[in-house]
Write an enzyme that holds these catalytic residues in place. Structure first.
Site, PDB file in Angstrom:
ATOM      1  N   ALA A 161      14.148 -29.263 -69.216  1.00  0.00           N
ATOM      2  CA  ALA A 161      15.034 -30.283 -68.257  1.00  0.00           C
ATOM      3  C   ALA A 161      16.435 -29.715 -68.362  1.00  0.00           C
ATOM      4  CB  ALA A 161      14.835 -31.518 -68.977  1.00  0.00           C
ATOM      5  N   GLY A 162      16.784 -28.760 -67.967  1.00  0.00           N
ATOM      6  CA  GLY A 162      17.978 -27.990 -68.090  1.00  0.00           C
ATOM      7  C   GLY A 162      18.771 -27.856 -66.740  1.00  0.00           C
ATOM      8  N   LYS A 198      14.384 -12.244 -56.969  1.00  0.00           N
ATOM      9  CA  LYS A 198      15.628 -13.144 -57.784  1.00  0.00           C
ATOM     10  C   LYS A 198      16.509 -12.137 -58.594  1.00  0.00           C
ATOM     11  CE  LYS A 198      17.503 -16.343 -59.584  1.00  0.00           C
ATOM     12  NZ  LYS A 198      18.495 -17.169 -58.800  1.00  0.00           N
ATOM     13  N   ARG A 252      29.105  -7.008 -40.744  1.00  0.00           N
ATOM     14  CA  ARG A 252      27.831  -6.430 -41.546  1.00  0.00           C
ATOM     15  C   ARG A 252      28.004  -6.815 -42.959  1.00  0.00           C
ATOM     16  NH1 ARG A 252      29.074  -0.346 -39.287  1.00  0.00           N
ATOM     17  NH2 ARG A 252      30.989  -1.360 -39.766  1.00  0.00           N
ATOM     18  N   LYS A 264      35.785 -13.033 -53.359  1.00  0.00           N
ATOM     19  CA  LYS A 264      36.996 -13.711 -54.115  1.00  0.00           C
ATOM     20  C   LYS A 264      37.077 -12.808 -55.575  1.00  0.00           C
ATOM     21  CE  LYS A 264      40.244 -16.919 -54.300  1.00  0.00           C
ATOM     22  NZ  LYS A 264      41.257 -16.586 -53.640  1.00  0.00           N
ATOM     23  N   SER A 300      11.384 -20.148 -63.739  1.00  0.00           N
ATOM     24  CA  SER A 300      12.375 -19.559 -64.632  1.00  0.00           C
ATOM     25  C   SER A 300      12.700 -18.091 -64.069  1.00  0.00           C
ATOM     26  CB  SER A 300      12.180 -19.402 -66.002  1.00  0.00           C
ATOM     27  OG  SER A 300      12.010 -20.596 -66.609  1.00  0.00           O
ATOM     28  N   ASP A 319      11.073 -31.879 -72.126  1.00  0.00           N
ATOM     29  CA  ASP A 319      11.838 -30.940 -72.942  1.00  0.00           C
ATOM     30  C   ASP A 319      11.642 -31.147 -74.175  1.00  0.00           C
ATOM     31  OD1 ASP A 319      14.812 -29.282 -71.842  1.00  0.00           O
ATOM     32  OD2 ASP A 319      14.294 -29.251 -74.032  1.00  0.00           O
ATOM     33  N   CYS A 334      23.425 -16.605 -65.590  1.00  0.00           N
ATOM     34  CA  CYS A 334      22.475 -15.778 -64.837  1.00  0.00           C
ATOM     35  C   CYS A 334      22.954 -14.400 -64.688  1.00  0.00           C
ATOM     36  CB  CYS A 334      22.301 -16.375 -63.473  1.00  0.00           C
ATOM     37  SG  CYS A 334      21.552 -18.082 -63.891  1.00  0.00           S
ATOM     38  N   VAL A 374      12.173 -23.056 -68.299  1.00  0.00           N
ATOM     39  CA  VAL A 374      12.633 -23.000 -69.319  1.00  0.00           C
ATOM     40  C   VAL A 374      13.789 -21.912 -69.460  1.00  0.00           C
ATOM     41  CG1 VAL A 374      10.604 -23.957 -70.812  1.00  0.00           C
ATOM     42  CG2 VAL A 374      10.913 -21.452 -70.423  1.00  0.00           C
ATOM     43  N   GLU A 400      14.278 -19.795 -58.574  1.00  0.00           N
ATOM     44  CA  GLU A 400      15.569 -20.824 -58.027  1.00  0.00           C
ATOM     45  C   GLU A 400      16.753 -20.039 -57.598  1.00  0.00           C
ATOM     46  OE1 GLU A 400      14.880 -24.263 -57.101  1.00  0.00           O
ATOM     47  OE2 GLU A 400      17.070 -23.247 -56.332  1.00  0.00           O
TER      48      GLU A 400
END
Ligand code: NAD
Ligand code: UDX
Length: 486
Positions: free
Chosen positions: A11-12, A221, A261, A268, A132, A35, A277, A91, A162
């Protein structure tokens, strides 16, 4: 196959928001998010929606509508697994801090524990969804664990990574560029894929739902995150060149970004990327490349991390050099601690590493962040120092160099320099004239996000230094500039 009951393990920052949106859009499906962390679940069940464990614009409204209707948060993991037709694994998969692959490989122990628990509890066939971020070929490991239960239960393992970004999670989920679902080619796998497609089809068009083989999905991912981070490291590398050549990195980014392109997003320049991540996933990619004996490919991707570390260090060094080569005993005010605006997440935030360098040089770090608590800030620094093996006595003494405030006004009072570490919108609206009047002179601003109006601040009297902007301050400070440029 119609899914009636979903369970999500974890449940993060991902499990909470994604399941809230699925529950909102699929009122006929019961969604239970479980969790092991009791405190987190209690917070998800908080009546006061401002106390949810994850801060995301729009999340509270979604939870208000779905919670108690078909969205539930619980610590009853076994019963939720037993009741579910489809189980998402969301998780954490942090970088390993021990043993084989330490500092590089993803730690899959939490994922493996989930698979073992599912295998132990399940009494009827289930679809298992990897939510995950996992190394390519993990689905095989999960399938192997699940297939050895000996109780005749059949499991289909799908990959459904995700792509949400924190701070915009709800919008990213509701208006996803794409959803990716990977599965095997067997008939039962194809049925499982269709069941998951049907869930997303409640609010996304078929064009937005991509299906691939399971390995492509897993690898996409890691690749997406590596490409995004690569753009930031590329522009940050150029920011260093801009600073010594009088080019302006924002102008360069705008100029190249108009080429369709190249595109304008994720260019930025900043004090360095953070978040849970990018670094973790690129290190994992590098580890995988080395594992498959592709050293040149590994080094190519590793350079993104090396450059990002350099950018954080360069920012800190610039502050020290500009403040007459020492920050010992000086008050440096940090505006922002979160790794980006609109989130309370601080994992791998650039602020942590800049603070570390400055504290090493004796600075006092005074922090204000609208969403991050003193407890969290000190825990972040403690975690870093413990990982580096610093003694408890030294950690305690270093922690005494950190001060955290509930308002920016207090944090900025009598500061020698201000460093902007997070691009919170409110920083742009401050009464900078009053701030100037209360600071030591020369009053320095180091804008690690290029969000402040440097012309306006310079007119007030500040010495302003952005990222990838002309490094020269006023003539009075020429001697210092030369020192910085050397
Ligand atoms: P998180 O640390 O916020 O949440 C993970 C949760 O899982 C924790 O609350 C933990 O207590 C719980 N957990 C661990 N083992 C468990 C078990 N056996 N049973 C039940 N719960 C268990 O992590 P996160 O940021 O939500 O990330 C989760 C995964 O999603 C990671 O693999 C991450 O790489 C990936 N991801 C994250 C983001 C992001 O923006 N944070 C975006 C995309 C993908
Ligand atoms: C990232 C990916 O964007 C998302 O698709 C994936 O699912 C999870 O990882 P997140 O880390 O939440 O999302 O935020 P993101 O917006 O990507 O920002 C990451 C870091 O890069 C932040 O520290 C941000 O400030 C920094 N950044 C981003 C820049 O420095 N410059 C940019 O142009 C963009």
């Amino acid at each position: 196959m119609k899914i009636k009951n979903i369970c999500c393990l974890g449940a993060g920052y991902v499990g909470g928001p994604t399941m809230s949106v699925i529950a909102l859009k699929c009122p006929e499906i019961k969604v239970t998010v479980v969790d092991l962390n009791t405190e987190r679940i209690l917070a998800w069940n908080e009546e006061n929606l401002e106390k949810l464990p994850v801060y995301e614009p729009g999340l509270a409204e979604v939870v208000r509508e779905a919670r108690g209707r078909n969205l539930f948060f619980s610590t009853e993991v076994d019963s939720a697994i037993e009741a579910a037709d489809m189980i998402f694994i969301a998780v954490n998969t942090p970088t390993k801090t021990y043993g084989e692959g330490k500092g590089m490989a993803a730690d899959l122990k939490f994922v493996e524990l989930c698979a073992r628990q599912i295998a132990r509890i399940a009494k009827n066939d289930k679809i298992i969804v990897e939510k995950s971020t996992l190394p390519v070929r993990t689905a095989q490991t999960l399938q192997t664990i699940l297939d050895h239960t000996g109780n005749g239960v059949k499991f289909e393992v799908l990959s459904n990574p995700e792509f949400l970004a924190e701070g915009t999670a709800i919008n990213d989920l509701l208006n996803a560029d794409r959803v990716l679902i990977g599965g095997n080619q067997t008939e039962s796998d194809q049925k499982a894929i269709q069941a998951l497609v049907d869930i997303y089809a409640h609010w996304l068009s078929p064009k937005q739902i991509l299906t691939t083989n399971v390995w492509s999905s897993e690898l996409s991912k890691l690749t997406a995150n590596a490409f995004l981070a690569q753009r930031i490291s590329s522009i940050n590398a150029l920011s260093a060149l801009c600073e010594v050549t009088e080019a302006d990195v924002d102008e360069v980014a705008a100029a190249i970004g108009t080429d369709s392109r190249i595109g304008s997003k994720f260019l930025k320049a900043s004090v360095g990327f953070g978040g849970s991540c990018f670094q973790k996933d690129i290190l994992n990619l590098v580890y995988l490349c080395r594992y498959f004996n592709l050293p040149e490919v590994a080094s190519y991707w590793e350079q993104i991390i090396i450059l990002n570390d350099y950018q954080k260090y360069r920012f800190a060094k610039n502050i020290i050099c500009t403040l007459f080569n020492t920050v010992s005993g000086k008050k440096i005010t940090f505006l922002g601690w979160a790794f980006k605006k609109d989130t309370n997440d601080t994992r791998e935030s650039a602020a942590i590493y800049v603070a570390e360098h400055l504290i090493e040089d004796g600075a006092e770090i005074h922090v204000y962040d609208p969403k991050v608590s003193e407890e969290k800030i000190k825990a972040d620094m403690r975690y870093l120092w413990e990982l580096k093996g610093i003694s408890e006595e030294k950690i305690k003494s270093k922690l005494n160099q950190i001060f955290v405030y509930k308002t920016a006004v207090e944090a900025l009072d009598k500061a020698h320099a201000v460093a902007v570490l997070t691009e919170w919108d409110e920083f742009k609206t401050y009464d900078w004239k009053t701030v100037y009047s209360k600071m030591y002179k020369p009053a320095f601003v180091f804008d690690g996000r290029n969000i402040l109006d440097s012309k306006k601040l310079t007119a007030i009297g500040f010495q302003v230094k952005g990222i990838g902007k002309d490094i020269r301050f006023s003539d009075k400070l020429k001697g210092i500039n030369e020192l910085v440029l050397r």
